[in-house]
Enzyme design. Structure first.
Site, PDB file in Angstrom:
ATOM      1  N   ASP A  20       0.840  -1.193   0.000  1.00 25.23           N
ATOM      2  CA  ASP A  20       0.000   0.000   0.000  1.00 25.23           C
ATOM      3  C   ASP A  20       0.880   1.250   0.000  1.00 25.23           C
ATOM      4  O   ASP A  20       2.102   1.163  -0.151  1.00 25.23           O
ATOM      5  CB  ASP A  20      -0.957  -0.020   1.195  1.00 25.23           C
ATOM      6  CG  ASP A  20      -0.245  -0.026   2.546  1.00 25.23           C
ATOM      7  OD1 ASP A  20       0.970   0.268   2.610  1.00 25.23           O
ATOM      8  OD2 ASP A  20      -0.915  -0.323   3.557  1.00 25.23           O
ATOM      9  N   ALA A  21       0.276   2.414   0.176  1.00 21.10           N
ATOM     10  CA  ALA A  21       1.009   3.680   0.131  1.00 21.10           C
ATOM     11  C   ALA A  21       2.069   3.786   1.229  1.00 21.10           C
ATOM     12  O   ALA A  21       3.059   4.504   1.069  1.00 21.10           O
ATOM     13  CB  ALA A  21       0.036   4.854   0.233  1.00 21.10           C
TER      14      ALA A  21
END
Length: 142
Positions: A20-21
């Site tokens: 994810d980010a």
């Protein structure tokens, strides 16, 4: 009925699309990784979902799922996925899967659990979608 995990765990390398980010394994990706592990478990028995459907008339859908997350997994981690059959009934099976990674110490072979899932899988007939007895041959030892 509890059985031993697969002698050789399913091994998975975390790639960029798994994260994810924040750079951690996105929680939803564990479902896919665990699914690949179960598919490999079938393949080691010369089985596949297609073969179970076409030759034996059964499906093995997940009825219920509980997941726990302990430590974040990261890009390039090597995951070792174990699965243990915790309970086997006539038409249902409970499988516990764990994702472990090797501890970064070069001299250590120790692993730490980073996520786990408990799945309740039911065996159903492909024609009626009603529960069907799980064949004993599905759980013969490796």
């Amino acid at each position: 009925m509890t059985t031993a995990p697969l002698p050789i765990p399913f091994i998975y390398r975390v790639c960029y699309s798994d994260t994810d980010a924040a750079g951690f394994i996105y929680h939803g990706r564990y479902l896919e990784i665990f699914e690949r592990s179960r598919a490999e478990w079938l393949a080691k028995r010369d089985l596949s979902p297609t073969k179970l459907i076409n030759e034996f008339g059964i499906l093995l859908p997940v009825r219920e799922l509980t997941m726990n997350f302990y430590k974040p997994g990261r890009l390039d981690d090597i995951l070792y996925i174990d699965q243990v059959i915790e309970h086997r009934g006539r038409t249902q099976v409970t499988v516990k899967q764990t994702a472990q990674r090797k501890i970064q110490d070069i001299d250590s072979e120790d692993r730490q659990v980073i996520a786990s899932a408990t799945l309740h899988i039911v065996c159903v007939d492909t024609a009626t979608l009603k529960p069907k007895a799980i064949p004993d041959w599905l759980f013969l030892a490796d």
